[in-house]
Design a protein around this motif. Structure first.
Motif, PDB file in Angstrom:
ATOM      1  N   ALA A  79       0.848  -1.163  -0.042  1.00 46.57           N
ATOM      2  CA  ALA A  79       0.159  -0.100   0.055  1.00 46.57           C
ATOM      3  C   ALA A  79       1.044   1.399  -0.118  1.00 46.57           C
ATOM      4  N   LEU A  80       1.944   1.323   0.888  1.00 41.67           N
ATOM      5  CA  LEU A  80       2.683   2.319   0.923  1.00 41.67           C
ATOM      6  C   LEU A  80       3.501   2.717  -0.563  1.00 41.67           C
ATOM      7  N   GLU A  81       4.138   1.592  -1.283  1.00 44.60           N
ATOM      8  CA  GLU A  81       4.634   1.592  -2.468  1.00 44.60           C
ATOM      9  C   GLU A  81       3.718   2.296  -3.591  1.00 44.60           C
ATOM     10  N   GLU A  82       2.338   1.960  -3.321  1.00 42.89           N
ATOM     11  CA  GLU A  82       1.512   2.140  -4.487  1.00 42.89           C
ATOM     12  C   GLU A  82       0.829   3.656  -4.282  1.00 42.89           C
ATOM     13  N   GLY A  83       1.102   3.892  -2.946  1.00 42.31           N
ATOM     14  CA  GLY A  83       0.695   5.350  -2.762  1.00 42.31           C
ATOM     15  C   GLY A  83      -0.882   5.530  -2.251  1.00 42.31           C
ATOM     16  N   ILE A  84      -1.304   4.406  -1.780  1.00 41.90           N
ATOM     17  CA  ILE A  84      -2.584   4.306  -1.224  1.00 41.90           C
ATOM     18  C   ILE A  84      -2.797   4.684   0.192  1.00 41.90           C
TER      19      ILE A  84
ATOM     20  N   ASP B 129      -3.807  -8.115  -7.016  1.00 41.17           N
ATOM     21  CA  ASP B 129      -2.836  -8.185  -7.916  1.00 41.17           C
ATOM     22  C   ASP B 129      -1.485  -7.696  -7.435  1.00 41.17           C
ATOM     23  N   LYS B 130      -1.668  -6.605  -6.928  1.00 39.30           N
ATOM     24  CA  LYS B 130      -0.329  -5.782  -6.447  1.00 39.30           C
ATOM     25  C   LYS B 130      -0.047  -6.374  -4.914  1.00 39.30           C
TER      26      LYS B 130
END
Length: 647
Positions: A337-342, A397-398
């Motif tokens: 979630a951090l890597e995807e900016g969520i 998926d992520k």
């Protein structure tokens, strides 16, 4: 004067012609015979001499000494020791039963072994030796040797046999050897002729099996002269074989033995890995078994005792067992979630104790809810609802991609038997295996390491090492072969945002060091040795709505096999990670109560490379720890595998 009789003269002439003809034929036959004899004895002499030599001289294989196995510090884990056995040649013995009776007055003979010897004698040539007693003591060997004049056909022999001085401590890693079976031969396309030597042994499981080709060595040969019936008359020449390669493992024997003793009484697994180079420092499964029992053939009673044990001592749980990782998986969800900016460090999610998804209620472990949770506090207090909500925005998926990046669902190249791949589920997997579409509820379950997600303790240790280091650590088990250092897999950067990794580590630090952290009671007080960790509790049963309404049954009130699995992962020291640890206690209940204290003890033992000071523990635990250390001192083996007490 008589005149010659014409008939007599004619008859004499005929006889003379016949004699000449017969003599000529005889001379021709003798000449042909002479030529044939010259051809055989002169022109073909070398060829027939070679054929005669081949019938008279046999080439026989000499088994090589098997390579030995050591820990990272040179402590022997698998050795060869002289093995004394008593053999009998039936034709030299005469009255076999009488010789058996005399021999039984000198040493104790196993009735089953005697029955096997009688059966082998009936199907073998009378001049071939048959083993009567194997692995006899030196004292018994001496008594038989001095009495051989009264024991016709009996010969004391010396060979090499495998021994495992650390007994059960390394059974699941090193494995064991055993006699070659027809099944073993059937698995090989072109079996080594060595495998057909009577009583030859090969690796069955573990490193012994996976590195069999290196450990076995190369056979020697000897030329022996035999008579017409195949009996050996004398040895003509000998060429010794090549001893198998010695292997040095990355495992630390002192740490491995400590963990095995610390896990006593549990059905559990533990893995300790170096955070910088991937060296496996300990790989434990409890309970274990003594591999020495398998070397000469385990008895039915001993084998049944192992297979009937509900704790499954034969299973290498640390590498073969796969478990729902539970809340130890939450770092994967948070990092993705951090890597995807969520999410960011300041974002919060409100936890009322449950989340409604597709007309289904997903509960938090804290029935009343946690209130507003940030990423740090959600990791610290293991709030389920926070990760439910984040995962729904993230998508499977992520989430699955991050799990793979951290080593989950991977089968590592290690010389161990039955390495489990685990399960890192995806849309494609569910469609192909389950024949159905992925639904939001599947993502919710996966976000907290439940549902379809499965991981082995080895994979959880690798995941933790990667989080601690930011490198794609790959586990390594073999340190060197014949003194030559084995290649260390190059660890490269995972390519993750260092600030995001730092936030995950801070959350794990709070788990063990903040008063509201789920593992606070198992913290380390000693400066420079503090750990960052994460508790996990994975359900093995469904909790019905009716049970939730009345109050969920506590683990201690359930049968052992229906209790939750307890998990804990950690790395230490926090400021300079050296080791990562993963613990699974089968049906142990809560990760904070069953797994975290064990992980804390293992971490201190590994970092201190021995018994840590009591000051490293919280004051309330020091009395219990002192008693525990005293007990472990009595049962831990020395470098030769000797134990003071196994009570």
């Amino acid at each position: 004067m008589r005149r010659p009789n014409p008939d007599a003269a004619e008859s004499h002439a005929k006889i003379t012609r016949r004699s000449l003809l017969l003599g000529g034929v005889q001379l021709g036959f003798i000449g042909m015979l002479g030529m044939r004899m010259r051809y055989l004895q002169v022109e073909k002499a070398d060829e027939f001499r070679l054929l005669a030599e081949e019938n008279r001289v046999n080439i026989r294989l000499i088994p090589p000494a098997r390579g030995e196995i050591f820990d990272r510090n040179g402590v022997p884990l698998a050795q060869n020791e002289p093995s004394y056995r008593i053999t009998m040649v039936r034709e030299d013995a005469g009255d076999v039963e009488q010789v058996f009776h005399r021999l039984s007055n000198l040493i104790e003979l196993d009735p089953d072994a005697l029955d096997r010897a009688r059966a082998e004698m009936r199907r073998s040539a009378p001049f071939l030796p048959v083993t009567i007693a194997d692995r006899v003591s030196w004292e018994e060997m001496s008594r038989v040797s001095v009495n051989t004049p009264a024991l016709p056909g009996i010969t004391p022999e010396v060979g090499l046999s495998r021994i495992y001085p650390m007994q059960e401590d390394f059974a699941h890693v090193v494995g064991y050897v055993g006699p070659v079976s027809d099944y073993d031969l059937s698995k090989l396309e072109d079996p080594d002729p060595l495998l057909r030597i009577p009583r030859f042994q090969l690796g069955k499981v573990g490193v012994e099996a996976k590195r069999e080709d290196a450990l076995r060595g190369k056979a020697g040969t000897k030329r022996v002269e035999v008579n017409a019936v195949g009996r050996v008359m004398r040895e003509l020449s000998r060429r010794e074989g090549v001893q198998g390669a010695d292997l040095q493992l990355t495992i630390d024997q002192r740490l491995q033995s400590y963990i095995q003793a610390r896990l006593e009484g549990e059905s559990a697994a533990a893995v300790v890995i170096d955070c910088q180079n991937g060296d496996l420092l300990a790989v434990n499964s409890a309970p274990s078994f003594d591999p020495n029992l398998f070397v000469k053939g385990i008895s039915v009673a001993d084998y049944r005792a192992l297979t009937d044990n509900k704790y499954r001592p034969l299973a290498a749980k640390s590498i073969q067992g796969t478990y729902p990782p539970g809340s130890t998986f939450k770092m994967v969800t948070a990092l993705a979630a951090l890597e995807e900016g969520i999410v960011s460090a300041d974002d919060t999610v409100y936890c009322p104790g449950h989340l409604e998804v597709s007309d289904r209620r997903f509960h938090c472990w804290k029935r009343a809810g946690h209130g507003n949770m940030s990423l740090q506090t959600a990791l610290r207090e293991s709030c389920d609802v926070y990760f439910y909500q984040v995962a729904l925005e993230l998508g499977i998926d992520k989430l699955s991609a991050m799990a793979a990046r951290l080593g989950l669902g991977a089968k590592f190249d290690l010389p161990l038997s039955g390495l489990a791949k685990g399960l890192n589920p995806s849309r494609e997997w569910k469609e192909s295996v389950r024949g159905s579409d992925w639904v939001p509820g599947d993502t919710v379950n996966a976000s907290i390491g439940q549902g379809f997600v499965l991981a082995s303790p080895l994979q959880l240790a690798v995941m933790t090492a990667r989080l601690a280091s930011g490198l794609d650590i790959v586990p390594r088990l073999v340190k060197s072969v014949n003194g030559v250092e084995a290649a260390t897999p190059q660890a490269n950067s995972l390519g993750l945002n260092e600030n995001h990794l730092r936030q995950i580590r801070q959350g794990m630090f709070a788990v063990s060091n903040h008063k509201r952290g789920t593992a606070y009671r198992s913290r380390i007080l000693e400066d420079g040795f503090r750990m960052a960790g994460k508790t996990g509790t994975s359900q093995v049963r469904n909790i019905t709505a009716a049970e939730r309404a009345q109050g969920v049954t506590k683990n201690k009130d359930l049968p052992w096999e229906r209790r939750d699995h307890a998990l804990f992962v950690n790395f230490a020291p926090v400021d300079d990670p050296k080791i990562a640890v993963a613990i699974v206690v089968e049906h142990g209940g809560g990760g904070s109560t069953a797994a975290a204290p064990i992980a804390r003890d293992i971490t201190l033992q590994a970092l201190h490379q021995g018994e840590p000071p009591l000051a490293a523990y919280p004051r309330r635990d020091r009395g219990k720890i002192e008693q525990q250390q005293e007990r472990l001192r009595r049962i831990l083996p020395d470098r030769h595998g000797n134990r003071q007490d196994r009570a």
